[in-house]
Scaffold this motif. Sequence first.
Motif, PDB file in Angstrom:
ATOM      1  N   ALA A  21       0.548  -0.801  -0.060  1.00  0.00           N
ATOM      2  CA  ALA A  21      -0.373   0.130  -0.260  1.00  0.00           C
ATOM      3  C   ALA A  21       0.669   1.552   0.577  1.00  0.00           C
ATOM      4  O   ALA A  21       2.078   1.008   0.674  1.00  0.00           O
ATOM      5  N   ARG A  22       0.119   1.910  -0.443  1.00  0.00           N
ATOM      6  CA  ARG A  22       0.864   3.596  -0.580  1.00  0.00           C
ATOM      7  C   ARG A  22       1.410   4.620   0.776  1.00  0.00           C
ATOM      8  O   ARG A  22       0.183   4.456   1.075  1.00  0.00           O
ATOM      9  N   PHE A  23       2.652   4.539   1.104  1.00  0.00           N
ATOM     10  CA  PHE A  23       2.429   5.555   2.812  1.00  0.00           C
ATOM     11  C   PHE A  23       2.727   6.998   2.298  1.00  0.00           C
ATOM     12  O   PHE A  23       1.593   7.399   2.709  1.00  0.00           O
ATOM     13  N   LEU A  24       3.633   6.656   0.559  1.00  0.00           N
ATOM     14  CA  LEU A  24       3.944   8.251   0.641  1.00  0.00           C
ATOM     15  C   LEU A  24       4.743   8.684  -0.812  1.00  0.00           C
ATOM     16  O   LEU A  24       5.061   8.027  -1.157  1.00  0.00           O
ATOM     17  N   TYR A  25       3.359   9.813  -1.268  1.00  0.00           N
ATOM     18  CA  TYR A  25       3.995  10.217  -2.497  1.00  0.00           C
ATOM     19  C   TYR A  25       5.038  11.478  -1.984  1.00  0.00           C
ATOM     20  O   TYR A  25       4.579  12.724  -1.430  1.00  0.00           O
ATOM     21  N   LEU A 204      -3.793  12.841   3.528  1.00  0.00           N
ATOM     22  CA  LEU A 204      -2.991  13.984   4.016  1.00  0.00           C
ATOM     23  C   LEU A 204      -1.990  14.270   3.340  1.00  0.00           C
ATOM     24  O   LEU A 204      -0.719  14.222   2.891  1.00  0.00           O
ATOM     25  N   ILE A 205      -1.734  16.250   2.571  1.00  0.00           N
ATOM     26  CA  ILE A 205      -1.382  17.089   2.519  1.00  0.00           C
ATOM     27  C   ILE A 205      -0.986  17.275   3.550  1.00  0.00           C
ATOM     28  O   ILE A 205      -0.842  18.036   4.354  1.00  0.00           O
ATOM     29  N   HIS A 206       1.193  16.869   3.292  1.00  0.00           N
ATOM     30  CA  HIS A 206       1.992  16.864   4.817  1.00  0.00           C
ATOM     31  C   HIS A 206       2.882  18.084   4.436  1.00  0.00           C
ATOM     32  O   HIS A 206       3.794  17.945   3.119  1.00  0.00           O
ATOM     33  N   ALA A 207       2.463  19.363   4.755  1.00  0.00           N
ATOM     34  CA  ALA A 207       2.847  20.779   4.071  1.00  0.00           C
ATOM     35  C   ALA A 207       3.998  21.290   5.324  1.00  0.00           C
ATOM     36  O   ALA A 207       4.369  22.506   5.680  1.00  0.00           O
ATOM     37  N   GLY A 228      -3.059   5.359   6.293  1.00  0.00           N
ATOM     38  CA  GLY A 228      -3.035   5.915   5.169  1.00  0.00           C
ATOM     39  C   GLY A 228      -1.689   6.230   4.570  1.00  0.00           C
ATOM     40  O   GLY A 228      -0.923   5.769   4.361  1.00  0.00           O
ATOM     41  N   ALA A 229      -2.655   7.797   3.551  1.00  0.00           N
ATOM     42  CA  ALA A 229      -1.522   7.876   2.457  1.00  0.00           C
ATOM     43  C   ALA A 229      -1.149   9.499   2.669  1.00  0.00           C
ATOM     44  O   ALA A 229      -1.757  10.055   3.577  1.00  0.00           O
ATOM     45  N   MET A 230      -0.076  10.134   2.558  1.00  0.00           N
ATOM     46  CA  MET A 230       0.276  11.741   2.631  1.00  0.00           C
ATOM     47  C   MET A 230       1.204  12.130   1.165  1.00  0.00           C
ATOM     48  O   MET A 230       2.245  11.071   0.540  1.00  0.00           O
ATOM     49  N   ILE A 231       1.079  13.072   1.008  1.00  0.00           N
ATOM     50  CA  ILE A 231       1.590  13.791  -0.322  1.00  0.00           C
ATOM     51  C   ILE A 231       2.911  14.229   0.308  1.00  0.00           C
ATOM     52  O   ILE A 231       1.730  15.924   1.052  1.00  0.00           O
ATOM     53  N   PHE A 232       3.822  14.604   0.709  1.00  0.00           N
ATOM     54  CA  PHE A 232       4.996  15.106   1.071  1.00  0.00           C
ATOM     55  C   PHE A 232       5.776  16.016   0.945  1.00  0.00           C
ATOM     56  O   PHE A 232       6.540  15.707  -0.425  1.00  0.00           O
TER      57      PHE A 232
END
Length: 510
Positions: A21-25, A204-207, A228-232
């Motif tokens: 599963a995708r953890f982060l982009y 989640l968008i992680h900024a 879940g996943a994050m857009i890092f």
Amino acid sequence: MYDNNYLAQALRAASIGHDDARFLYNHQTGETLAYGTFFANAERIANALVAAGIQPGDRIAVQAPKTVLMLELYVASVLAGAVFLPLNTGYTAPEVAYFLGDARPKLLVCDPAKRDTLIPVAQEAKVAEIWTIDENETGSLRDRRDAQEAGFQPVTRGADDLAAILYTSGTTGRSKGAMLTHKALASNSQVLKDYWRFSRKDVLIHALPIFHTHGLFVATNITLMAGGAMIFLNRFDPETVCHHMPEATALMGVPTFYVRLLQMPDLPKAAGNMRLFVSGSAPLLAETHDLWREKTGHVILERYGMTETNMNTSNPYDGARRAGTVGFPLPGVELKICDPETGKELAQGEIGVLEVRGDNVFAGYWQMPEKTAAELREDGFFITGDLGLIDDQGYVQIVGRGKDLIITGGYNVYPKEVELLIDDLPEVDESAVIAVPDPDFGEAVAAIVVPKAGENLTPEKIKAGVQGNLARFKQPRYVVIVDALPRNTMGKVQKNALRAEYKGLGASPE
Ligand code: MCA
Ligand code: AMP
């Protein structure tokens, strides 16, 4: 598989069996990282830590750019039973020297660009090793990770063992290391994950930066615990955040994020499919809350926390999210409003100091028993220093701060620390540092300075004088030179009078 290590188990449980599963982009590299790879990398780093002699309980200080590698190091530190000590990337060498001297870490991980400056500082604090991570995810930490195999049996750690120390500035100018246990971190993120309904479906968008509670223990831990996943993103940029919203479900930010996003013409369209916007770390103006609802149709969920306690209260997921309030105490958190003088609990509706108790509360300040005793009561209640009330519907409202603290763009600045540096300048007699309202950062730092007799002091001289010793966000944005500071009959500087007099500074050009 990690069940002998309290926090590691909590962070891994949701993704076991979902390694693909995708953890982060990773926005920086354009790569997608699966859960299995992320944890395998963390295990490699844990092997490297142990090979370098890191023992359970050793501190690992990190002042490095926001990268996935740093997140892997955080999890590796948990696996190895070490104590993670992240530092704001804005801190100057003299500031870092204090943290290293106080916490005595065995390892410092830093940006290679700062290595030469930090070597003498690390040597002075007897730090055994310095490794590096740069913003492109290369450096000696990466080399050491890649030289190791995955597979690591975690070091056994229980609920009460330390997982992290996060420094929070002190009212006397000396920072205090808040000791956070495995249980405090795991239990709070679990509660938040459930309260805010995070699941495998979330992106989640992680900024946020990852050297503070908000970005590390709220945003990252919740995502891991939900599977879940994050857009890092390596930094907050409103355009990039808007660009990613259509493929995301949630955003966590400080109020400045929301103020800046509101200026994006694409926001209403971009926000359409999001399910949750969370704000915290500083008060969200009702005006921002209202404008956000108007433009996006979403109601920002405001919550309240502290480094010492993680999150204490939150507006509800279902039910009214009320502007100007921070919602209800979270499950497992007891909250009372107390008289600042006597500590006695006040009646509903009265304004006093917020005190909180629960599994989320820290274990005390690192090697500061007196400070711990002064703020953490024997019965477990922590005296937050925030002033507030509980309204007739049970919502908590923060109405001010008993502590002399400035929060600028979500970063805390203790005036005393800045005043001490300004007062040390040869031309200065005395100074008072205050917050002035700022449309972007919420509050900005202003210094009101009295020169020594006959000195020709300018604001530029003050700014230049403190620059080398103070992170940029703590440096005064405004400096006003005056003949004298207003004092009350006891001789105490009247900061309220100064705040009233200079409240317009932030609205005028610097
Ligand atoms: C940057 N600058 C700042 C700040 N950030 N000055 C004052 N306050 C700040 N917060 C400086 C820069 O060095 C620069 O100086 C100038 O201001 C303009 O920078 P800009 O490019 O506009 O800033 P940015 O890089 O976009 O950063 C703004 C930001 C950032 C995105 C709001 O500060 C941020 O990510 N804040 C989040 C902080 C956070 O995570 N707090 C949580 C703490 P120059 O012009 O000289 O170069 S945890 C916590 O509080 C508790 C537990 C909780 O409840 O969460
Ligand atoms: P820190 O020391 O960085 O953990 O900052 C914690 C402080 O941030 C708290 O004691 C509050 O003063 C403030 N804070 C955090 N969240 C909120 C919020 N939603 N509203 C008002 N103040 C907040």
